[in-house]
Design a protein around this motif. Structure first.
Motif, PDB file in Angstrom:
ATOM      1  N   GLU A 124     106.743  91.916 -28.573  1.00  0.00           N
ATOM      2  CA  GLU A 124     105.902  91.003 -29.356  1.00  0.00           C
ATOM      3  C   GLU A 124     104.449  91.468 -29.379  1.00  0.00           C
ATOM      4  OE1 GLU A 124     104.112  86.629 -28.356  1.00  0.00           O
ATOM      5  OE2 GLU A 124     106.216  86.984 -27.882  1.00  0.00           O
ATOM      6  N   LEU A 144     102.134  92.138 -32.732  1.00  0.00           N
ATOM      7  CA  LEU A 144     100.914  91.375 -33.003  1.00  0.00           C
ATOM      8  C   LEU A 144      99.684  92.279 -33.022  1.00  0.00           C
ATOM      9  CD1 LEU A 144     101.629  88.158 -30.889  1.00  0.00           C
ATOM     10  CD2 LEU A 144     101.881  88.472 -33.365  1.00  0.00           C
ATOM     11  N   SER A 165     104.394  82.575 -28.914  1.00  0.00           N
ATOM     12  CA  SER A 165     103.490  83.008 -27.856  1.00  0.00           C
ATOM     13  C   SER A 165     102.593  81.860 -27.399  1.00  0.00           C
ATOM     14  CB  SER A 165     102.636  84.173 -28.355  1.00  0.00           C
ATOM     15  OG  SER A 165     101.771  84.608 -27.359  1.00  0.00           O
ATOM     16  N   GLU A 166     102.107  81.080 -28.368  1.00  0.00           N
ATOM     17  CA  GLU A 166     101.252  79.927 -28.043  1.00  0.00           C
ATOM     18  C   GLU A 166     102.040  78.870 -27.259  1.00  0.00           C
ATOM     19  OE1 GLU A 166      99.714  78.643 -31.817  1.00  0.00           O
ATOM     20  OE2 GLU A 166      98.430  80.416 -32.015  1.00  0.00           O
ATOM     21  N   SER A 190      97.164  92.993 -36.094  1.00  0.00           N
ATOM     22  CA  SER A 190      95.725  92.869 -35.856  1.00  0.00           C
ATOM     23  C   SER A 190      94.976  94.108 -36.315  1.00  0.00           C
ATOM     24  CB  SER A 190      95.503  92.694 -34.364  1.00  0.00           C
ATOM     25  OG  SER A 190      94.782  91.584 -34.086  1.00  0.00           O
ATOM     26  N   LYS A 239     103.506  84.478 -33.159  1.00  0.00           N
ATOM     27  CA  LYS A 239     102.269  83.855 -32.668  1.00  0.00           C
ATOM     28  C   LYS A 239     102.536  82.448 -32.148  1.00  0.00           C
ATOM     29  CE  LYS A 239      98.944  86.322 -35.565  1.00  0.00           C
ATOM     30  NZ  LYS A 239      98.033  86.201 -36.718  1.00  0.00           N
ATOM     31  N   GLU A 240     103.310  81.687 -32.899  1.00  0.00           N
ATOM     32  CA  GLU A 240     103.618  80.312 -32.482  1.00  0.00           C
ATOM     33  C   GLU A 240     104.443  80.301 -31.203  1.00  0.00           C
ATOM     34  OE1 GLU A 240     105.383  78.517 -35.941  1.00  0.00           O
ATOM     35  OE2 GLU A 240     103.482  78.516 -37.022  1.00  0.00           O
ATOM     36  N   GLN A 287     103.867  85.185 -37.849  1.00  0.00           N
ATOM     37  CA  GLN A 287     103.477  83.804 -37.571  1.00  0.00           C
ATOM     38  C   GLN A 287     104.420  83.174 -36.548  1.00  0.00           C
ATOM     39  OE1 GLN A 287     100.659  82.377 -38.546  1.00  0.00           O
ATOM     40  NE2 GLN A 287     101.200  80.639 -37.275  1.00  0.00           N
TER      41      GLN A 287
END
Length: 133
Positions: free
Chosen positions: A92, A96, A127-128, A100, A124-125, A121
């Motif tokens: 991941e 990402l 990961s958050e 970037s 990212k979600e 996306q």
């Protein structure tokens, strides 16, 4: 069977066959080691460590192949990238970081990042959510 389905099936079969070899050359990141590295050098900004950089180079090479020599794989880029992720060949963090790196690129260099927007996306979600736990 559509050509794109057949191509994807061939790619998946090839990755299954060569997965151990790929994983040998692209060892996975030990998350705790990476976190420790970040704690030991906190003020260095968003510098990418050597292993994720190698994985980003794999993605960049795949982009290059899709644009130049094996254009028939271009529409399958996201599916193949997702497969590499699912098989723990590309992590991941590398995906990402690749996205970037492309943020400031010319539009023509962002073709595959744009194709991968939903997948990025989702990463990212995820990961958050993991960070919240």
């Amino acid at each position: 069977m559509r050509l794109s389905d057949e191509l994807y099936k061939n790619v998946v079969t090839t990755f299954r066959k060569w997965k151990k070899l790929l994983k040998y050359y692209l060892p996975s990141i030990d998350k705790t080691e990476h976190q420790l590295e970040a704690k030991l050098s906190p003020g260095r900004g968003k510098e990418i460590s050597p292993l994720p950089q190698k994985l980003i180079e794999v993605i960049l090479k795949f982009e290059e192949m899709c644009l130049e020599s094996t254009r028939e794989y271009s529409p399958l880029f996201v599916q193949i990238l997702h497969h590499l992720y699912d098989q723990d060949i590309i992590q991941e963090e590398a995906i990402l970081d690749w996205a970037s790196e492309k943020e400031g690129a010319e539009e023509s260099d962002k073709v595959f990042v744009k194709q991968s927007e939903k997948f990025i996306q989702w990463l990212k979600e995820a990961s958050e959510e993991e960070d919240e736990d």
